[in-house]
Design a protein around this motif. Structure first.
Motif, PDB file in Angstrom:
ATOM      1  N   THR A   1      -3.450   2.688  -3.162  1.00  0.00           N
ATOM      2  CA  THR A   1      -2.986   3.854  -2.519  1.00  0.00           C
ATOM      3  C   THR A   1      -3.954   4.179  -1.415  1.00  0.00           C
ATOM      4  O   THR A   1      -4.989   3.819  -1.529  1.00  0.00           O
ATOM      5  CB  THR A   1      -2.969   5.095  -3.284  1.00  0.00           C
ATOM      6  N   GLU A   2      -3.430   4.955  -0.350  1.00  0.00           N
ATOM      7  CA  GLU A   2      -4.481   5.450   0.733  1.00  0.00           C
ATOM      8  C   GLU A   2      -3.965   6.916   1.235  1.00  0.00           C
ATOM      9  O   GLU A   2      -2.801   6.921   1.224  1.00  0.00           O
ATOM     10  CB  GLU A   2      -4.451   4.473   1.710  1.00  0.00           C
TER      11      GLU A   2
ATOM     12  N   GLN B   1      -8.293   7.654  -3.511  1.00  0.00           N
ATOM     13  CA  GLN B   1      -9.167   6.720  -2.656  1.00  0.00           C
ATOM     14  C   GLN B   1      -9.821   5.441  -3.620  1.00  0.00           C
ATOM     15  O   GLN B   1      -9.897   4.312  -3.120  1.00  0.00           O
ATOM     16  CB  GLN B   1     -10.363   7.439  -2.135  1.00  0.00           C
TER      17      GLN B   1
ATOM     18  N   VAL C   1      -3.263   9.146   4.196  1.00  0.00           N
ATOM     19  CA  VAL C   1      -3.007   9.252   5.559  1.00  0.00           C
ATOM     20  C   VAL C   1      -2.900  10.532   6.382  1.00  0.00           C
ATOM     21  O   VAL C   1      -2.889  10.306   7.542  1.00  0.00           O
ATOM     22  CB  VAL C   1      -1.581   8.203   5.748  1.00  0.00           C
TER      23      VAL C   1
ATOM     24  N   MET D   1       0.976  -1.073  -0.147  1.00  0.00           N
ATOM     25  CA  MET D   1      -0.025  -0.065   0.126  1.00  0.00           C
ATOM     26  C   MET D   1       0.930   1.324   0.059  1.00  0.00           C
ATOM     27  O   MET D   1       1.871   1.574   0.544  1.00  0.00           O
ATOM     28  CB  MET D   1      -1.057   0.011   1.379  1.00  0.00           C
TER      29      MET D   1
ATOM     30  N   ARG E   1       1.271   4.918   0.811  1.00  0.00           N
ATOM     31  CA  ARG E   1       0.530   5.859   1.648  1.00  0.00           C
ATOM     32  C   ARG E   1       1.013   7.415   1.315  1.00  0.00           C
ATOM     33  O   ARG E   1       2.000   7.727   1.116  1.00  0.00           O
ATOM     34  CB  ARG E   1       1.110   5.534   3.261  1.00  0.00           C
TER      35      ARG E   1
END
Length: 331
Positions: free
Chosen positions: A27-28, A22, A30, A1, A3
């Protein structure tokens, strides 16, 4: 992932990129930083992530791998150089920076750090652009003599653009450096980098920045590129026309159908409809791929650099009321 930290919500497309982060499964988001703390805190709260008020602090965090930069244009150099030196991969809104010298500083930091940079030039990946490149690759138009791309909206006359988009210091310009980027980099894609640029800025609404602009690109072989844009047109369709010694291509206008006439067709007088392929992977998803595969967005970055060259030359041309050679720009 991977970040990601969102660096500023200044740009109108910042939430579009938020959604792309999103929606990508790798990917995220943070954390958020913003040069206006209240705006940053508000958006961080919406996302349910931390707001970090200090840029150096957020870039120092080891739980952040990459950043999406949507700051004012005049902050791009400082923010992206810091991000690169902190080892963060960078996705950014166009333009990379208003001047070639600033772009070169950013690229030097990116290359030294070995991080991955991709610039949002979305129309490179649209179906019509891919179809045009196929037509040109087949030589159906012969030697290209002229390209014209027009993209305009009514952001200034209808009042829906944020007021800070008319701030000359923050933006480095108006309609051309924002919306006009698309007609410019498409002209560059089709015709190459011009020898010189001649730009005319209009100020229909009396803002501090241009809102009605035409830029003419001149080439050594006699070809001409025309990029038109504005913030003052509610009904102006996106359109592309390309002409050459063997034919012509039209796209957009009222029906978004691509048509070609060519001496290489059996009936030169007939307009032939060209089927459009699917869109290519978005610039954001391409960026994720470059991070994962340790590859470089070579074409994207080269076009982004040339975009800044043309933008800087256009600004000089308007300010000094003359044609400006690309070779005049300072590295």
């Amino acid at each position: 992932m991977i970040r990601v930290a969102m660096l500023s919500y200044w740009h109108v497309h910042a939430w579009d990129y938020t959604k792309q982060v999103q929606e990508n499964p790798d990917t995220e988001i943070v954390a958020v930083w913003d040069e206006i703390p209240s705006r940053g805190q508000e958006n961080a709260d919406k996302l349910g992530v931390a707001f970090i008020a200090d840029l150096d602090e957020i870039l120092a965090r080891t739980d952040i791998d990459a950043v999406v930069v949507d700051t004012p244009t005049n902050m791009h150099r400082d923010v992206m150089v810091k991000a690169a030196r902190a080892g963060k991969h960078i996705f950014t809104e166009k333009v990379v920076a208003p001047t070639l010298s600033e772009v070169n500083e950013i690229l030097a930091a990116v290359n030294e750090a070995g991080v991955k940079l991709t610039v949002s030039l979305p129309r490179l990946n649209d179906s019509y652009t891919l179809a045009i490149q196929d037509v040109l690759g087949k030589g159906l138009l012969g030697q290209l003599t002229q390209a014209r791309v027009r993209l305009s909206h009514n952001g200034a006359t209808a009042g829906w653009l944020p007021e800070h988009f008319y701030n000359l210091e923050q933006c480095g310009g108006g309609a051309l450096i924002d919306l006009g980027c698309h007609p410019v980099y498409l002209n560059r894609l089709f015709l190459g980098l011009p020898e010189s640029v001649n730009a005319t800025f209009g100020y229909v609404t009396g803002k501090a920045v241009d809102d009605n602009t035409a830029t003419v690109l001149r080439y050594e072989n006699g070809a001409i590129g025309i990029a038109e844009t504005g913030f003052v047109n509610p009904c102006s369709p996106f359109c592309v026309e390309i002409h050459g010694t063997e034919g012509s291509l039209l796209f957009g206008f009222t029906d978004n159908v691509m048509r070609v006439r060519s001496t290489k067709f059996e009936n030169v007088y007939e307009w032939t409809e060209i089927e459009l392929p699917s869109n290519r992977t978005s610039a954001f998803d391409q960026w994720v791929g470059h991070i994962q595969n340790d590859t470089i967005a070579e074409e994207n970055i080269a076009l982004a650099v040339d975009l800044t060259k043309i933008m800087e030359a256009s600004t000089i041309s308007e300010n000094e009321k003359r044609s400006v050679k690309i070779s005049e720009l300072k590295n």
